[in-house]
Design an enzyme around this catalytic site. Structure first.
Site, mmCIF file in Angstrom:
data_model
loop_
_atom_site.group_PDB
_atom_site.id
_atom_site.type_symbol
_atom_site.label_atom_id
_atom_site.label_comp_id
_atom_site.label_asym_id
_atom_site.label_seq_id
_atom_site.Cartn_x
_atom_site.Cartn_y
_atom_site.Cartn_z
ATOM 1 N N ASP A 376 4.288 3.891 -2.017
ATOM 2 C CA ASP A 376 2.908 3.676 -1.599
ATOM 3 C C ASP A 376 2.711 3.846 -0.102
ATOM 4 O OD1 ASP A 376 2.235 3.240 -4.199
ATOM 5 O OD2 ASP A 376 2.142 1.066 -4.061
ATOM 6 N N TYR A 461 -2.614 -0.460 -8.910
ATOM 7 C CA TYR A 461 -2.110 -1.786 -8.538
ATOM 8 C C TYR A 461 -2.832 -2.349 -7.324
ATOM 9 C CZ TYR A 461 1.708 -2.965 -11.675
ATOM 10 O OH TYR A 461 2.420 -3.363 -12.767
ATOM 11 N N GLU A 562 26.385 -3.036 11.921
ATOM 12 C CA GLU A 562 25.275 -2.792 11.003
ATOM 13 C C GLU A 562 25.752 -2.617 9.565
ATOM 14 O OE1 GLU A 562 21.941 -0.610 13.833
ATOM 15 O OE2 GLU A 562 23.586 0.593 13.032
ATOM 16 N N ASP A 664 19.350 -6.791 20.365
ATOM 17 C CA ASP A 664 17.991 -6.981 19.857
ATOM 18 C C ASP A 664 18.001 -6.580 18.386
ATOM 19 O OD1 ASP A 664 15.310 -7.216 19.448
ATOM 20 O OD2 ASP A 664 14.695 -5.710 20.922
#
Length: 750
Positions: A376, A461, A562, A664
């Site tokens: 979407d 939706y 990560e 950060d």
């Protein structure tokens, strides 16, 4: 006879007495109401713990004037012939979207925190270059009065974007409707006899996404009855057509499906239908089970809330303050709502909180939904934030805010009352305790919180998005789904893929995955990511030699990279996830905020599937990355229509495996639910049980629960039950006021 006459007279007198009594009561109520003071619009004590910040305008969405300035600038660039008319055909150059281009985070923090220079205000302009078969993104600035533009396509995506990756814009939709009316004329008799449809009428259809391969624009469409809630009125006719060419006359039909049988062309279907070699569908008129008109006349109004002391929040431009909270806000036409510079008691907790994407993967025996995987965020979630209905979508007394967008409109479009803000009693105490042992007392606090809401109707939706700000210092981002299910015509092979929900209608199984981006700044931008959980350990009992007991203990771990912090859905995840500062609270513990995810998601599309790269963010329940200004979103405008070589592959944010120690940090949180439609989804899916979200909770961030300082606190000890000193509820009867209600209006159909 006399008895009957007396009885009639008595009944008449009784009716007159009742009517007189009702009139008298109404008069008394009216007189009492007139004497009751009106509730104030704002508290008499206007001192707010949090204050508005004029510098929050750095996050303000583009104004109508700025949209028009950028549009006019782009249409006058020498050497380009960029149209702003939404009906522009795909073969021309078309200005599809204008949106705010945020400055780099470092520049914004310098402006907010050190009184630095205000960053230049710029916009992003997206142009479909039909003449060159590509798409370009330009940064235009400074605003107001733009004087420059630069192509940032390669900078953002490290590749060129082909024209085939574009969404279907209004001009192409017009051509599709013309194409359908033209090609369906030869089978008009079939359409009328089978479905009660006319080829010359507007055709209600549902187009499948994606297609089959990169560069492809072959689309399956399903026909539906032209009725309210057409999404659950499939008629058993699907058609594959090729619209890859920018020239409308080159489009052609590739395949046809009628009542479960495939044909190579409409002419082949017509010939076999007329020859009687096809199992025909016979049209039978049905009452519209999809209508949302109440089955009986509405007579009730539920409980309403009002503000005894006036609204305790304030909205000024794009900034909101509520008790100890303050934040800036906006509404992206692609991603929906977002909050910036979220502060509690003056300390920034979150730099940016935003909706990122909503994805669904469908299962079906029919080709349209068999291939459907909706992203979407590529279609535009925020552009579908239509007007909220007072008293239904939000409390009647909420504050309503207009927004504007420029996405496939040619002019700025006003979305009236598309955001609502209200303080809400959550219906349970935030905390409480009653004590009768040793010391008698009661202490508690009603759980009232600020809700920031929009509702987006993306096709079938409707998603209700809430950011909720609690007095305990917690923030919640959550979503609930309602609206119509997507459906297919019921065939004998359908039932492994859903349930029958109406006559000849299958509600198809599908997943819902929702992604939120949470840029958490805990006491600055140097943070770490930690996990905590428990395990049972066997310990000896010091006072009983030789005896042991299994007791729970806390297990802690700090992650370094990560890839370590990319937590897959299909693996066990520790229950406590923290973004922490190296600073400690009074008790020596690292001050942190916990991410608590609420999700009932189904299985993610296997990574072996080529389309999965376009939605790779859904692999992870939580993924922590180092902040980068170019990693703006988990997806892109183009991912839906080129899933095989997506402009943004979220997994690449993690592949470089950067350090997340004292960095950060950004949390990408995925939630959702599995939906196996059932008969109670007719006519609409309900919000109850259909949703998910993430809660950010302080964890050793404070020295104690900050809500203990709330002005709403209640405390009683024996002998003080009637005192208003520490219990304002005891004074409520004396502070009764009459709410001032605005007249009901709705302009959503304008």
């Amino acid at each position: 006879m006399v008895s009957k006459t007396i009885s009639k007279i008595f009944k008449c007198l009784l009716v007159l007495v009742v009517v007189a009594s009702l009139i008298g009561n109404c008069v008394l109520i009216w007189l009492n109401t007139e004497r009751t003071p009106k509730c104030p619009a704002q508290p008499a004590n206007t001192v707010q713990p949090a204050l508005h910040n004029e510098r929050s305008n750095v996050f303000t969405d583009l104004s109508v004037e700025e949209f028009l300035q950028v549009r006019d600038y782009m249409s006058k660039i020498p050497g380009m012939n960029i149209s702003t008319d939404p009906s522009t055909p795909p073969s021309a150059d078309y200005l599809y979207m204008i949106d705010l281009s945020l400055p780099n985070k470092q520049d914004i923090l310098h402006y907010l925190d050190t009184n630095g220079l205000k960053p230049a205000r710029e916009a992003t302009a997206v142009v479909f270059h039909g003449t060159n078969n590509n798409i370009k993104e330009y940064v235009v600035g400074p605003l107001p009065n733009p004087s420059y533009h630069r192509d940032v396509t390669f900078e953002r995506y490290e590749r060129e974007i082909p024209l085939t990756a574009r969404p279907v814009h209004f001009g192409e939709e017009v051509l599709i409707e013309m194409f359908l009316q033209d090609v369906l004329k030869p089978v008009n008799t079939l359409l009328k006899d089978s479905f009660g449809l006319e080829a010359s009428d507007y055709t209600a259809y549902y187009d499948g996404m994606p297609r089959v391969k990169s560069g492809d624009r072959e689309t399956w469409i399903s026909l539906y009855r032209n009725e309210e809630g057409y999404y659950i009125h499939p008629v058993g006719f699907e058609m594959l057509f090729n619209h890859q060419s920018t020239k409308y006359l080159s489009w052609r039909v590739m395949k046809v499906l009628y009542n479960g049988q495939y044909f190579d062309s409409l002419m082949e279907l017509k010939q076999q239908y007329e020859a009687g070699t096809v199992k025909k569908i016979i049209y039978k008129p049905l009452p519209n089970y999809a209508s949302l008109k109440p089955r009986q006349k509405p007579t009730g109004i539920g409980p309403q809330q009002f503000h005894v002391q006036g609204k305790r929040f304030s909205v000024k431009n794009n900034h909101i303050v509520y008790l100890d909270w303050s934040f800036a806000f906006g509404l992206s036409p692609l991603r929906s709502m977002r909050a910036f510079d979220v502060r509690f008691r003056g300390e920034r907790i979150i730099y940016a909180l935003s909706v990122q994407d909503a994805m669904s993967v469908y299962g079906s025996v029919t080709p349209n939904l068999m291939l459907t995987k909706y992203l979407d965020g590529s279609l535009g979630i925020g552009k579908c934030a239509y007007e909220l209905v007072r008293g239904v979508d939000c409390p009647y007394s909420a504050t309503y805010i207009d927004t504007f967008h420029f996405l496939d409109t040619g002019v700025p479009r006003r979305l009236r009352n598309s955001i609502c803000v209200f303080e809400h009693d959550m219906g349970q105490p935030l905390r409480r305790h009653f004590s009768e042992i040793v010391f008698n007392s009661y202490g508690g606090l009603a759980n009232t919180a600020l809700v920031f809401r929009t509702i987006t109707a993306v096709g079938n939706y409707d998603y209700m998005w809430d950011f909720i700000f609690y007095q305990s210092g917690s923030v919640e981002a959550k979503v609930h789904a309602t609206g119509y299910i997507a459906s297919s015509f019921a065939l004998k092979d359908n039932f492994p893929f859903g349930h029958q929900v109406a006559e000849n209608v299958t509600g198809n199984v599908h997943t819902h995955f929702i992604n939120f981006k949470v840029d958490v700044d805990v006491l600055g931008v140097k943070n770490v990511f930690q996990m905590k959980d428990m395990e049972f350990v066997n310990v000896s009992l010091p006072w009983i030699p030789g005896r042991h007991a299994m007791i729970p203990t806390v297990v802690e771990k700090q992650l370094h990279t990560e890839q370590e912090a990319a937590l897959h859905h299909d693996t066990k995840t520790p229950r406590y996830l923290h973004i922490a500062s190296n600073k400690t609270n009074r008790w020596g513990h690292q001050r942190s905020y916990r991410l608590q995810v609420f999700s009932f998601a189904g299985d993610h599309l296997p990574e072996s599937q080529l389309e999965e790269r376009a939605m790779s963010w859904a692999r992870y329940k939580v993924a922590i990355t180092k902040h980068k200004d170019l990693e703006q979103s988990c997806g892109s405008l183009y991912n839906q229509h080129d899933m095989w070589t997506p402009a943004v592959d979220f997994s690449k944010y993690i592949e470089d495996n950067e350090s997340i120690e004292n960095q950060d940090l950004v949390a990408w949180v995925t939630t959702g639910f599995l939906h196996i439609p059932h008969s109670e989804d007719i006519p609409n899916t309900v919000t109850v049980g259909n949703g998910g979200g993430v809660l950010l909770r302080p964890h050793n961030y404070f020295d104690e629960d900050p809500s203990i300082h709330s002005a709403d606190g209640v405390y009683m000890a024996p002998g003080s039950e009637d005192s208003c000193d520490n219990n304002r509820m005891a004074c409520l009867a004396q502070e009764t006021c009459s709410p001032v209600l605005e007249p009901f209006t709705y302009h959503g159909f304008d």
